[in-house]
Design a protein around this motif. Structure first.
Motif, PDB file in Angstrom:
ATOM      1  N   UNK A 141       0.841  -1.197   0.000  1.00 16.28           N
ATOM      2  CA  UNK A 141       0.000   0.000   0.000  1.00 16.28           C
ATOM      3  C   UNK A 141       0.875   1.246   0.000  1.00 16.28           C
ATOM      4  N   UNK A 142       0.583   2.173  -0.912  1.00 18.22           N
ATOM      5  CA  UNK A 142       1.402   3.371  -1.061  1.00 18.22           C
ATOM      6  C   UNK A 142       0.509   4.587  -1.231  1.00 18.22           C
ATOM      7  N   UNK A 143       1.016   5.734  -0.797  1.00 20.12           N
ATOM      8  CA  UNK A 143       0.269   6.978  -0.963  1.00 20.12           C
ATOM      9  C   UNK A 143       0.737   7.752  -2.189  1.00 20.12           C
ATOM     10  N   UNK A 144       1.529   7.109  -3.042  1.00 18.80           N
ATOM     11  CA  UNK A 144       2.089   7.780  -4.206  1.00 18.80           C
ATOM     12  C   UNK A 144       1.307   7.416  -5.460  1.00 18.80           C
ATOM     13  N   UNK A 145       1.493   8.230  -6.493  1.00 16.70           N
ATOM     14  CA  UNK A 145       0.788   8.009  -7.754  1.00 16.70           C
ATOM     15  C   UNK A 145       1.168   6.693  -8.414  1.00 16.70           C
ATOM     16  N   UNK A 146       2.303   6.105  -8.016  1.00 16.71           N
ATOM     17  CA  UNK A 146       2.703   4.830  -8.615  1.00 16.71           C
ATOM     18  C   UNK A 146       1.861   3.664  -8.114  1.00 16.71           C
ATOM     19  N   UNK A 147       1.011   3.917  -7.127  1.00 14.75           N
ATOM     20  CA  UNK A 147       0.165   2.841  -6.602  1.00 14.75           C
ATOM     21  C   UNK A 147      -1.033   2.655  -7.533  1.00 14.75           C
ATOM     22  N   UNK A 148      -0.745   2.165  -8.729  1.00 12.92           N
ATOM     23  CA  UNK A 148      -1.767   2.058  -9.769  1.00 12.92           C
ATOM     24  C   UNK A 148      -2.774   0.953  -9.500  1.00 12.92           C
ATOM     25  N   UNK A 149      -2.385  -0.043  -8.755  1.00 14.61           N
ATOM     26  CA  UNK A 149      -3.195  -1.245  -8.640  1.00 14.61           C
ATOM     27  C   UNK A 149      -3.969  -1.245  -7.326  1.00 14.61           C
ATOM     28  N   UNK A 150      -5.112  -0.582  -7.324  1.00 14.06           N
ATOM     29  CA  UNK A 150      -5.946  -0.561  -6.137  1.00 14.06           C
ATOM     30  C   UNK A 150      -5.264   0.047  -4.931  1.00 14.06           C
ATOM     31  N   UNK A 151      -4.352   0.976  -5.157  1.00 10.33           N
ATOM     32  CA  UNK A 151      -3.627   1.600  -4.058  1.00 10.33           C
ATOM     33  C   UNK A 151      -2.341   0.891  -3.687  1.00 10.33           C
TER      34      UNK A 151
END
Length: 370
Positions: free
Chosen positions: A203-213
């Motif tokens: 889980x990431x708060x960055x824009x790279x978290x393309x897959x459901x966060x």
């Protein structure tokens, strides 16, 4: 790179579906119920075995010892790796249940804790942040040799991957997702069925978290958390939308993907700049931008006028000579500038590529390169 197809799982499950209609007593009654792989250890007497792992992290080479129960390994190895189900459950739900049975198998707690103890020691000794600890866990799993063509295509339980010291994309992803979840991170498995590939997610708060966060995290080789497959030269190519399978109950989020984004952008931009720079340098090399290559006619005309004492011709020749000299010096400076720019881009790309086990160091270095 050859990655193990995930589609065999669905084939396995389809075969078992047919079996279930013929042998209904092997499954529980009801609609869309399933029985997944589960490890049963038949002895209360463990047989511990210590395995050493050496891997780079940040600026050091670390060696950890993981003490595993061989009786657990043997029980996992003989556990049937198929699912039996009744009815026609949703395909994605079935896939999620199947993979979770490997990640969340209760018997794997010993293996997770055995690996986590020395990793926590590195964390505490180096006062790592939660983001750096996630990097450490990821690099540890990435360092385990990738098995391109396993003899047995079935997924392995974490204890098997650790004790064997090798695994394919499924095996290493199961291990990484399980370890991250064990250590409190919000983790997932990303199943790319059309691409026959499996990766972890955090889980990431960055824009790279393309897959459901969740930020894509490669397990087959060293790769920064959050970089998409193939971003920095990986042979893995992703075109599919994954089935996202959250695992565990962790809540810790990865906050360093902005640095990953920066490093990925800088590395790709540096690599993209190289062909044009080399082409321009080749053009200038053909022009021979050297002071020694000032046109001979201009130099000879000036020297002849000087020998004859013709001041007007001397002045004209001198002006032409100086103009040619200035042009050649400008070309030479341009050539040197292009060479420096080329070298800078090559150094930056190589450094980031060689330091994907050291996000903090690569980020600090990249910031020194304009």
């Amino acid at each position: 790179m050859r990655v193990r197809p995930v589609l065999w799982v669905l084939l396995f499950l389809s075969v078992v579906l047919c079996m279930a209609t013929v042998v209904p007593d092997i499954i529980s009654p009801g609609t869309a119920q399933a029985r997944y792989p589960s490890v049963v250890v038949e002895t209360d007497t463990p047989a511990f075995e210590t395995i050493s792992f050496t891997f780079p992290y940040q600026t050091s080479l670390h060696t950890i010892e993981v003490t595993l129960d061989r009786t657990l390994f043997e029980a996992a190895a003989r556990t049937p790796k198929y699912a039996a189900f009744y009815g026609r459950p949703d395909e994605n739900m079935l896939l999620a249940g199947y993979y979770r049975s490997f990640v969340s198998d209760g018997a794997q707690e010993q293996a997770y804790e055995a690996a986590a103890v020395p990793l926590r020691e590195i964390r505490d000794r180096n006062m790592l942040t939660p983001d750096e600890y996630a990097d450490l866990i990821t690099v540890f799993v990435q360092s385990i040799p990738f098995d391109h063509a396993p003899d047995d295509p079935a997924p392995k339980f974490p204890v098997e991957t650790l004790l064997l010291g090798t695994g394919d994309c499924d095996d290493k992803t199961i291990l990484l997702a399980g370890l991250l979840a064990h250590e409190g991170y919000d983790a997932a498995m990303l199943i790319f069925r059309k691409d026959a590939h499996t990766a972890a997610g955090i889980r990431s708060d960055d824009a790279l978290a393309w897959y459901g966060g969740y930020a894509y995290t490669e397990t087959t080789s060293y790769s920064l958390i959050g970089l998409p497959a193939g971003a920095l030269g990986s042979e893995v190519s992703i075109t599919d939308t994954p089935v996202i399978i959250p695992v565990g109950n962790g809540t810790t989020v990865y906050h360093a993907a902005d640095e990953t984004t920066y490093l990925g952008r800088r590395a790709m931009a540096a690599l993209a700049a190289v062909p044009a720079l080399r082409a321009r340098i080749d053009e200038l090399e053909e022009a021979n931008p050297s002071v020694d290559m000032v046109p001979a006619d201009s130099r000879n005309a000036r020297d002849s006028a000087e020998a004859l004492g013709n001041k007007t011709a001397m002045d004209t020749g001198e002006q032409e000579y100086m103009a040619c000299l200035a042009e050649q010096q400008a070309l030479s400076q341009s050539y040197e500038s292009l060479r420096e720019e080329l070298d800078k881009n090559i150094r930056l790309h190589r450094y980031i590529m060689a330091n994907q086990h050291n996000r903090a160091g690569a980020y600090a270095y990249a910031q020194t390169i304009p």
